[in-house]
Design a protein around this motif. Structure first.
Motif, PDB file in Angstrom:
ATOM      1  N   LEU A  50      -5.014   4.922   4.361  1.00 58.98           N
ATOM      2  CA  LEU A  50      -4.341   3.712   3.892  1.00 58.98           C
ATOM      3  C   LEU A  50      -3.759   2.931   5.066  1.00 58.98           C
ATOM      4  O   LEU A  50      -3.799   1.694   5.082  1.00 58.98           O
ATOM      5  N   GLY A  70      -4.804  11.086   3.357  1.00 56.43           N
ATOM      6  CA  GLY A  70      -4.881   9.892   2.517  1.00 56.43           C
ATOM      7  C   GLY A  70      -4.011   8.767   3.032  1.00 56.43           C
ATOM      8  O   GLY A  70      -4.412   7.601   3.024  1.00 56.43           O
ATOM      9  N   GLN A  71      -2.811   9.109   3.496  1.00 58.80           N
ATOM     10  CA  GLN A  71      -1.916   8.087   4.037  1.00 58.80           C
ATOM     11  C   GLN A  71      -2.480   7.492   5.321  1.00 58.80           C
ATOM     12  O   GLN A  71      -2.349   6.286   5.559  1.00 58.80           O
ATOM     13  N   HIS A  85       0.801  -1.216   0.000  1.00 56.79           N
ATOM     14  CA  HIS A  85       0.000   0.000   0.000  1.00 56.79           C
ATOM     15  C   HIS A  85       0.839   1.275   0.000  1.00 56.79           C
ATOM     16  O   HIS A  85       0.349   2.354   0.364  1.00 56.79           O
ATOM     17  N   ARG A  87     -10.308   8.387  -4.931  1.00 59.27           N
ATOM     18  CA  ARG A  87     -10.207   7.444  -6.049  1.00 59.27           C
ATOM     19  C   ARG A  87      -9.260   6.294  -5.724  1.00 59.27           C
ATOM     20  O   ARG A  87      -9.551   5.134  -6.031  1.00 59.27           O
ATOM     21  N   ARG A  88      -8.171   6.615  -5.065  1.00 58.05           N
ATOM     22  CA  ARG A  88      -7.204   5.577  -4.712  1.00 58.05           C
ATOM     23  C   ARG A  88      -7.815   4.551  -3.759  1.00 58.05           C
ATOM     24  O   ARG A  88      -7.636   3.347  -3.936  1.00 58.05           O
ATOM     25  N   VAL A  89      -8.541   5.030  -2.765  1.00 54.93           N
ATOM     26  CA  VAL A  89      -9.196   4.116  -1.829  1.00 54.93           C
ATOM     27  C   VAL A  89     -10.269   3.305  -2.537  1.00 54.93           C
ATOM     28  O   VAL A  89     -10.428   2.101  -2.293  1.00 54.93           O
ATOM     29  N   GLU A  97     -10.278   2.365  -5.660  1.00 52.21           N
ATOM     30  CA  GLU A  97      -9.588   1.339  -6.453  1.00 52.21           C
ATOM     31  C   GLU A  97      -9.067   0.222  -5.559  1.00 52.21           C
ATOM     32  O   GLU A  97      -9.098  -0.959  -5.937  1.00 52.21           O
ATOM     33  N   LEU A  98      -8.579   0.588  -4.380  1.00 54.86           N
ATOM     34  CA  LEU A  98      -8.109  -0.423  -3.423  1.00 54.86           C
ATOM     35  C   LEU A  98      -9.255  -1.358  -3.041  1.00 54.86           C
ATOM     36  O   LEU A  98      -9.100  -2.586  -3.056  1.00 54.86           O
ATOM     37  N   VAL A 104      -8.311  12.727  -5.341  1.00 53.51           N
ATOM     38  CA  VAL A 104      -7.250  11.790  -5.706  1.00 53.51           C
ATOM     39  C   VAL A 104      -7.202  10.625  -4.725  1.00 53.51           C
ATOM     40  O   VAL A 104      -7.164   9.452  -5.124  1.00 53.51           O
ATOM     41  N   ASN A 105      -7.218  10.916  -3.440  1.00 49.94           N
ATOM     42  CA  ASN A 105      -7.150   9.855  -2.441  1.00 49.94           C
ATOM     43  C   ASN A 105      -8.448   9.061  -2.364  1.00 49.94           C
ATOM     44  O   ASN A 105      -8.421   7.859  -2.096  1.00 49.94           O
ATOM     45  N   THR A 161     -14.246   7.347   2.233  1.00 49.77           N
ATOM     46  CA  THR A 161     -13.694   8.404   1.387  1.00 49.77           C
ATOM     47  C   THR A 161     -14.210   9.795   1.755  1.00 49.77           C
ATOM     48  O   THR A 161     -13.819  10.783   1.137  1.00 49.77           O
TER      49      THR A 161
END
Length: 246
Positions: free
Chosen positions: A160, A156-157, A140, A189-191, A193-194, A186-187, A180
């Protein structure tokens, strides 16, 4: 009632049946005199389940019922056949929970220490614990932050990190409560996708409706009741119609 013979082992009450999924049987919950949920009767076996509803609809309480953070006032919640009221330790080994605010979940000073916390509680040997922590941090993008103070991470970190702390426990199911909401695009979307890439069954409470694209099933909760239960398209349409009438 069958009596055990002398010397016969007692039955294992923690034997689980994963095919049963998560069952809510006539579930209701109250905080004092305030009814938060009523007459909830659903079985969740799909890989991707979304839960949507207005603020105060009862959806976060619904989420917390699924791993025993909240126990029902009425009815019964079963996870793989295990009762959240009487077998909560076994349930929580099977169902991880990710909170909306990662600061509610991060309890140790450094990133690696925080991820290792649950494994320590389970008595996982030190070397295996170190290997599993290193693996999940690398996966991650947090390997370079292992010794970093957790409270200094970006939002965001931190999210994660909270997710990594659940994944390292290797639960079969994970509940996300608005994962979210506090993140930028951006974050978020990242979460998203995760979550989409996880092997586990996931139940996601969210206001971000596009997060539900590709889900198998979506429940709409309104005033403490499940008022729609369908594929994402029809469920979101029902939710929008409900909100338009307010």
């Amino acid at each position: 009632m069958r009596l055990r013979r002398r010397g016969e082992a007692a039955p294992d009450r923690d034997v689980a049946d994963p095919a049963r999924g998560i069952e809510l049987r006539g579930v209701g919950h109250r905080y004092g005199d305030r009814v938060v949920l009523a007459d909830v009767e659903v079985t969740l076996t799909e890989a991707r389940v979304g839960v949507i509803g207005a603020n105060g609809s009862g959806k976060s309480t619904f989420a917390r019922l699924l791993n025993g953070l909240v126990v029902p006032t009425d009815g019964q919640v079963l996870v793989d056949g295990l009762d959240t009221r009487t077998q909560v330790r076994a349930v929580r080994r099977r169902v991880g929970f990710v909170f909306q605010d990662p600061d509610a979940q991060i309890v140790h000073p450094t990133v690696a220490e925080d991820v290792a916390y649950g494994l320590e509680n389970q008595g996982v040997p030190a070397q295996e614990r170190a290997d599993r922590v290193a693996e999940v941090l690398a996966h991650h993008g947090l390997a370079g932050h292992a010794d970093h103070p957790a409270h200094l991470l970006s939002g965001g970190q931190k999210q994660l990190l909270a997710i990594a702390g659940v994944l390292v426990m290797r639960p079969a199911r994970i509940v996300f409560d608005e994962p979210t909401t506090l993140l930028d695009l951006v974050n978020a979307r990242r979460v998203g996708e995760l979550i989409a890439g996880l092997e586990q069954q996931v139940v996601v409470v969210t206001h971000q409706l596009d997060l539900l694209d590709g889900f198998d099933r979506v429940l709409v909760v309104d005033r403490g009741r499940v008022v729609a239960d369908a594929a994402p398209g029809p469920a979101v349409t029902a939710y929008r119609r409900l909100m338009a009438d307010r």
